[in-house]
Design a protein around this motif. Structure first.
Motif, PDB file in Angstrom:
ATOM      1  N   GLY A  14       0.830  -1.273   0.037  1.00 40.43           N
ATOM      2  CA  GLY A  14       0.129  -0.055  -0.101  1.00 40.43           C
ATOM      3  C   GLY A  14       0.711   1.137  -0.117  1.00 40.43           C
ATOM      4  N   TRP A  15       2.155   0.991   0.169  1.00 44.74           N
ATOM      5  CA  TRP A  15       2.989   2.462   0.324  1.00 44.74           C
ATOM      6  C   TRP A  15       3.263   2.741  -1.226  1.00 44.74           C
ATOM      7  N   ALA A  16       3.022   2.052  -2.000  1.00 42.73           N
ATOM      8  CA  ALA A  16       3.419   2.461  -3.324  1.00 42.73           C
ATOM      9  C   ALA A  16       2.431   3.563  -3.784  1.00 42.73           C
ATOM     10  N   GLU A  17       1.068   3.659  -3.090  1.00 45.13           N
ATOM     11  CA  GLU A  17       0.227   4.759  -3.225  1.00 45.13           C
ATOM     12  C   GLU A  17       0.782   6.246  -3.048  1.00 45.13           C
ATOM     13  N   HIS A  18       1.828   6.069  -2.165  1.00 44.86           N
ATOM     14  CA  HIS A  18       2.720   7.176  -1.740  1.00 44.86           C
ATOM     15  C   HIS A  18       3.742   7.476  -2.202  1.00 44.86           C
ATOM     16  N   GLY A  19       3.945   6.609  -3.398  1.00 48.80           N
ATOM     17  CA  GLY A  19       5.240   6.937  -3.770  1.00 48.80           C
ATOM     18  C   GLY A  19       6.516   6.130  -3.091  1.00 48.80           C
ATOM     19  N   ILE A  20       6.164   5.280  -2.424  1.00 51.72           N
ATOM     20  CA  ILE A  20       7.428   4.635  -1.576  1.00 51.72           C
ATOM     21  C   ILE A  20       7.275   3.098  -1.939  1.00 51.72           C
ATOM     22  N   ASP A  21       8.572   2.782  -2.107  1.00 56.00           N
ATOM     23  CA  ASP A  21       8.898   1.384  -2.371  1.00 56.00           C
ATOM     24  C   ASP A  21       9.000   0.439  -1.061  1.00 56.00           C
ATOM     25  N   ALA A  22       7.987  -0.225  -0.853  1.00 61.57           N
ATOM     26  CA  ALA A  22       8.049  -1.167   0.263  1.00 61.57           C
ATOM     27  C   ALA A  22       9.113  -2.172   0.198  1.00 61.57           C
ATOM     28  N   GLY A  23       9.609  -2.522  -0.698  1.00 58.13           N
ATOM     29  CA  GLY A  23      10.806  -3.461  -0.757  1.00 58.13           C
ATOM     30  C   GLY A  23      12.029  -2.797  -0.156  1.00 58.13           C
TER      31      GLY A  23
END
Length: 93
Positions: free
Chosen positions: A32-41
């Motif tokens: 879900g962090w991708a929605e904020h432009g963050i790569d959770a990986g």
């Protein structure tokens, strides 16, 4: 595992296995962090890198200490489910 084609980068999950086989860990990043432009990986990979580092450098085998160290040393934004197992004196922790 292979990330879905719509996911960029190298996926949200990471793992480590120590060279001597005394510990293994898996971090399942929250996509879900991708929605904020963050790569959770990046966060997952950092957790695993720091966990492996404290084991290699300090010989730490207490999973709670390993995970706390990894969390404390993390600089990336994100969240993950993180599981760490160790074997010490033929006992799984």
């Amino acid at each position: 595992s292979i990330p879905h084609p719509e996911k960029s980068g190298s996926g949200e999950d990471a793992c480590y296995i120590t060279a001597c086989g005394s510990s293994v860990g898996v971090a399942d990043g929250v996509g879900g962090w991708a929605e904020h432009g963050i790569d959770a990986g990046e966060y997952s990979r950092e957790l695993c890198t720091e966990a492996a580092r404290v084991i290699a450098e300090d010989g730490e085998l207490d999973p709670a200490v390993i995970m706390q160290h990894a969390y404390d040393q993390s600089t990336n934004t994100g969240s993950a489910t993180f599981c760490c197992l160790t074997v010490k004196n033929d006992t799984l922790h």
